[in-house]
Design a protein around this motif. Structure first.
Motif, mmCIF file in Angstrom:
data_model
loop_
_atom_site.group_PDB
_atom_site.id
_atom_site.type_symbol
_atom_site.label_atom_id
_atom_site.label_comp_id
_atom_site.label_asym_id
_atom_site.label_seq_id
_atom_site.Cartn_x
_atom_site.Cartn_y
_atom_site.Cartn_z
ATOM 1 N N VAL A 37 -16.891 -37.365 67.022
ATOM 2 C CA VAL A 37 -16.732 -36.327 68.050
ATOM 3 C C VAL A 37 -16.964 -36.930 69.432
ATOM 4 O O VAL A 37 -17.923 -37.675 69.632
ATOM 5 C CB VAL A 37 -17.738 -35.170 67.823
ATOM 6 C CG1 VAL A 37 -17.613 -34.117 68.917
ATOM 7 C CG2 VAL A 37 -17.521 -34.542 66.453
ATOM 8 N N CYS A 54 -24.870 -27.343 65.459
ATOM 9 C CA CYS A 54 -24.800 -28.563 64.633
ATOM 10 C C CYS A 54 -25.828 -28.519 63.489
ATOM 11 O O CYS A 54 -27.033 -28.452 63.743
ATOM 12 C CB CYS A 54 -25.041 -29.791 65.506
ATOM 13 S SG CYS A 54 -24.992 -31.298 64.526
ATOM 14 N N PRO A 55 -25.370 -28.553 62.237
ATOM 15 C CA PRO A 55 -26.302 -28.437 61.119
ATOM 16 C C PRO A 55 -27.183 -29.665 60.920
ATOM 17 O O PRO A 55 -28.204 -29.594 60.245
ATOM 18 C CB PRO A 55 -25.381 -28.229 59.907
ATOM 19 C CG PRO A 55 -24.089 -28.853 60.296
ATOM 20 C CD PRO A 55 -23.972 -28.679 61.782
ATOM 21 N N THR A 56 -26.816 -30.792 61.509
ATOM 22 C CA THR A 56 -27.605 -32.008 61.289
ATOM 23 C C THR A 56 -28.354 -32.456 62.551
ATOM 24 O O THR A 56 -28.894 -33.560 62.588
ATOM 25 C CB THR A 56 -26.697 -33.170 60.824
ATOM 26 O OG1 THR A 56 -25.720 -33.394 61.853
ATOM 27 C CG2 THR A 56 -25.991 -32.858 59.528
ATOM 28 N N ALA A 58 -27.263 -33.432 65.372
ATOM 29 C CA ALA A 58 -26.713 -34.698 65.884
ATOM 30 C C ALA A 58 -26.452 -34.649 67.386
ATOM 31 O O ALA A 58 -26.234 -35.678 68.003
ATOM 32 C CB ALA A 58 -25.412 -35.031 65.143
ATOM 33 N N ILE A 59 -26.467 -33.429 67.957
ATOM 34 C CA ILE A 59 -26.140 -33.291 69.389
ATOM 35 C C ILE A 59 -27.368 -32.871 70.185
ATOM 36 O O ILE A 59 -28.136 -32.027 69.746
ATOM 37 C CB ILE A 59 -25.012 -32.241 69.586
ATOM 38 C CG1 ILE A 59 -23.708 -32.714 68.934
ATOM 39 C CG2 ILE A 59 -24.782 -31.941 71.067
ATOM 40 C CD1 ILE A 59 -22.587 -31.697 68.970
ATOM 41 N N ILE A 70 -24.715 -37.636 71.481
ATOM 42 C CA ILE A 70 -24.415 -37.451 70.054
ATOM 43 C C ILE A 70 -24.894 -38.664 69.263
ATOM 44 O O ILE A 70 -24.784 -39.807 69.727
ATOM 45 C CB ILE A 70 -22.913 -37.199 69.809
ATOM 46 C CG1 ILE A 70 -22.671 -36.844 68.338
ATOM 47 C CG2 ILE A 70 -22.043 -38.365 70.241
ATOM 48 C CD1 ILE A 70 -21.366 -36.152 68.056
ATOM 49 N N CYS A 75 -23.820 -37.296 62.249
ATOM 50 C CA CYS A 75 -22.716 -36.326 62.203
ATOM 51 C C CYS A 75 -22.039 -36.350 60.833
ATOM 52 O O CYS A 75 -21.784 -37.417 60.288
ATOM 53 C CB CYS A 75 -21.713 -36.680 63.294
ATOM 54 S SG CYS A 75 -20.208 -35.699 63.232
ATOM 55 N N ILE A 76 -21.794 -35.150 60.293
ATOM 56 C CA ILE A 76 -21.119 -35.065 58.990
ATOM 57 C C ILE A 76 -19.680 -34.555 59.146
ATOM 58 O O ILE A 76 -19.055 -34.104 58.187
ATOM 59 C CB ILE A 76 -21.907 -34.165 58.011
ATOM 60 C CG1 ILE A 76 -22.199 -32.795 58.644
ATOM 61 C CG2 ILE A 76 -23.195 -34.852 57.560
ATOM 62 C CD1 ILE A 76 -22.682 -31.747 57.665
ATOM 63 N N GLN A 77 -19.173 -34.614 60.365
ATOM 64 C CA GLN A 77 -17.787 -34.257 60.674
ATOM 65 C C GLN A 77 -17.401 -32.851 60.196
ATOM 66 O O GLN A 77 -16.291 -32.643 59.699
ATOM 67 C CB GLN A 77 -16.804 -35.295 60.085
ATOM 68 C CG GLN A 77 -16.807 -36.622 60.785
ATOM 69 C CD GLN A 77 -17.857 -37.565 60.251
ATOM 70 O OE1 GLN A 77 -18.330 -37.411 59.134
ATOM 71 N NE2 GLN A 77 -18.244 -38.524 61.035
ATOM 72 N N CYS A 78 -18.320 -31.886 60.367
ATOM 73 C CA CYS A 78 -18.040 -30.535 59.864
ATOM 74 C C CYS A 78 -17.177 -29.729 60.824
ATOM 75 O O CYS A 78 -16.671 -28.671 60.467
ATOM 76 C CB CYS A 78 -19.348 -29.800 59.609
ATOM 77 S SG CYS A 78 -20.250 -29.416 61.139
ATOM 78 N N LEU A 79 -17.050 -30.182 62.062
ATOM 79 C CA LEU A 79 -16.234 -29.528 63.101
ATOM 80 C C LEU A 79 -16.850 -28.254 63.690
ATOM 81 O O LEU A 79 -16.212 -27.592 64.499
ATOM 82 C CB LEU A 79 -14.820 -29.213 62.581
ATOM 83 C CG LEU A 79 -13.835 -30.368 62.485
ATOM 84 C CD1 LEU A 79 -12.566 -29.890 61.788
ATOM 85 C CD2 LEU A 79 -13.471 -30.941 63.837
ATOM 86 N N SER A 80 -18.053 -27.878 63.296
ATOM 87 C CA SER A 80 -18.666 -26.643 63.818
ATOM 88 C C SER A 80 -18.748 -26.678 65.342
ATOM 89 O O SER A 80 -18.471 -25.682 66.009
ATOM 90 C CB SER A 80 -20.078 -26.460 63.268
ATOM 91 O OG SER A 80 -20.024 -26.164 61.920
ATOM 92 N N CYS A 81 -19.165 -27.822 65.898
ATOM 93 C CA CYS A 81 -19.307 -27.916 67.351
ATOM 94 C C CYS A 81 -17.952 -27.796 68.038
ATOM 95 O O CYS A 81 -17.820 -27.110 69.052
ATOM 96 C CB CYS A 81 -19.979 -29.240 67.725
ATOM 97 S SG CYS A 81 -19.127 -30.693 67.096
ATOM 98 N N MET A 92 -12.354 -34.067 67.996
ATOM 99 C CA MET A 92 -12.601 -34.907 66.818
ATOM 100 C C MET A 92 -11.583 -36.045 66.858
ATOM 101 O O MET A 92 -10.401 -35.853 66.616
ATOM 102 C CB MET A 92 -12.442 -34.087 65.530
ATOM 103 C CG MET A 92 -12.675 -34.884 64.265
ATOM 104 S SD MET A 92 -14.339 -35.568 64.108
ATOM 105 C CE MET A 92 -15.268 -34.154 63.506
HETATM 106 S S1 SF4 Z 1 -19.003 -32.241 63.638
HETATM 107 FE FE1 SF4 Z 1 -20.662 -31.032 62.691
HETATM 108 S S2 SF4 Z 1 -22.249 -32.514 62.222
HETATM 109 FE FE2 SF4 Z 1 -20.859 -33.510 63.663
HETATM 110 S S3 SF4 Z 1 -21.765 -33.145 65.666
HETATM 111 FE FE3 SF4 Z 1 -20.300 -31.498 65.297
HETATM 112 S S4 SF4 Z 1 -21.508 -29.824 64.388
HETATM 113 FE FE4 SF4 Z 1 -22.730 -31.708 64.238
#
Ligand code: SF4
Ligand code: SF4
Length: 152
Positions: A37, A54-56, A58-59, A70, A75-81, A92
């Motif tokens: 990201v 961000c669930p982990t 990372a930000i 970041i 980052c687990i690449q979940c795209l939530s952010c 991304m």
């Molecule tokens: S993609 Fe998911 S894990 Fe990665 S920075 Fe964004 S919210 Fe966090």
């Protein structure tokens, strides 16, 4: 059973290797790969929504320092952010984070404002404060009028 196996072995002897000479040969990423990201910091308003989503964890958004950080290794690449950003300034990128022997973070900082931009920002802030003061005064006057009506 012996013949097909021999044929396959002979065929593979003259085929190009299926593997690539990484890292000498640069990898080709598909445009839909979820790599890492990045933030187009000029458009970021440092609202902190991405940090909360961000669930982990990372930000990190630092409003005072006007910076966005970041940790791509978390980052687990979940795209939530990316989905939650109101300014659509998170992207991304398809390239994966390069392997490293220790974790590291990447920080981007908002570029310094020119004098004209600083003046415009100060004027906007003053206008905002004046609007708030006017709204509070109006509310107080309304409360006084309501109290007077109740006392009559
Ligand atoms: S993609 Fe998911 S894990 Fe990665 S920075 Fe964004 S919210 Fe966090
Ligand atoms: S959600 Fe978007 S605008 Fe808000 S701090 Fe994150 S990157 Fe910046």
């Amino acid at each position: 059973m012996g013949m097909p196996l021999t044929g396959m072995t002979l065929k593979n002897l003259f085929r190009k290797p299926a593997t690539k000479m990484y890292p000498l040969q640069a990898p080709q990423y598909s445009s839909r790969s979820k790599g890492h990201v990045t933030n187009i910091i000029e458009d970021c308003i440092l609202c902190g929504i991405c940090e909360k989503r961000c669930p982990t964890h990372a930000i990190t958004v630092d409003k005072a320092a006007e910076s966005w950080t970041i940790d791509n290794f978390n980052c687990i690449q979940c795209l939530s952010c990316v989905r939650a950003c109101p300014k659509k300034c998170l992207v991304m990128e398809p390239e994966y984070t390069k392997a490293a022997t220790s974790k590291s973070t990447q920080t981007v900082t908002k570029p310094a404002l020119s004098e004209a931009e600083q003046a415009a920002k100060a004027a906007r802030e003053q206008e905002k404060q004046e609007r708030i003061a006017a709204a509070l005064a109006k509310k107080a006057a309304k409360q006084v009028a309501e109290a007077d009506t109740a006392n009559e």
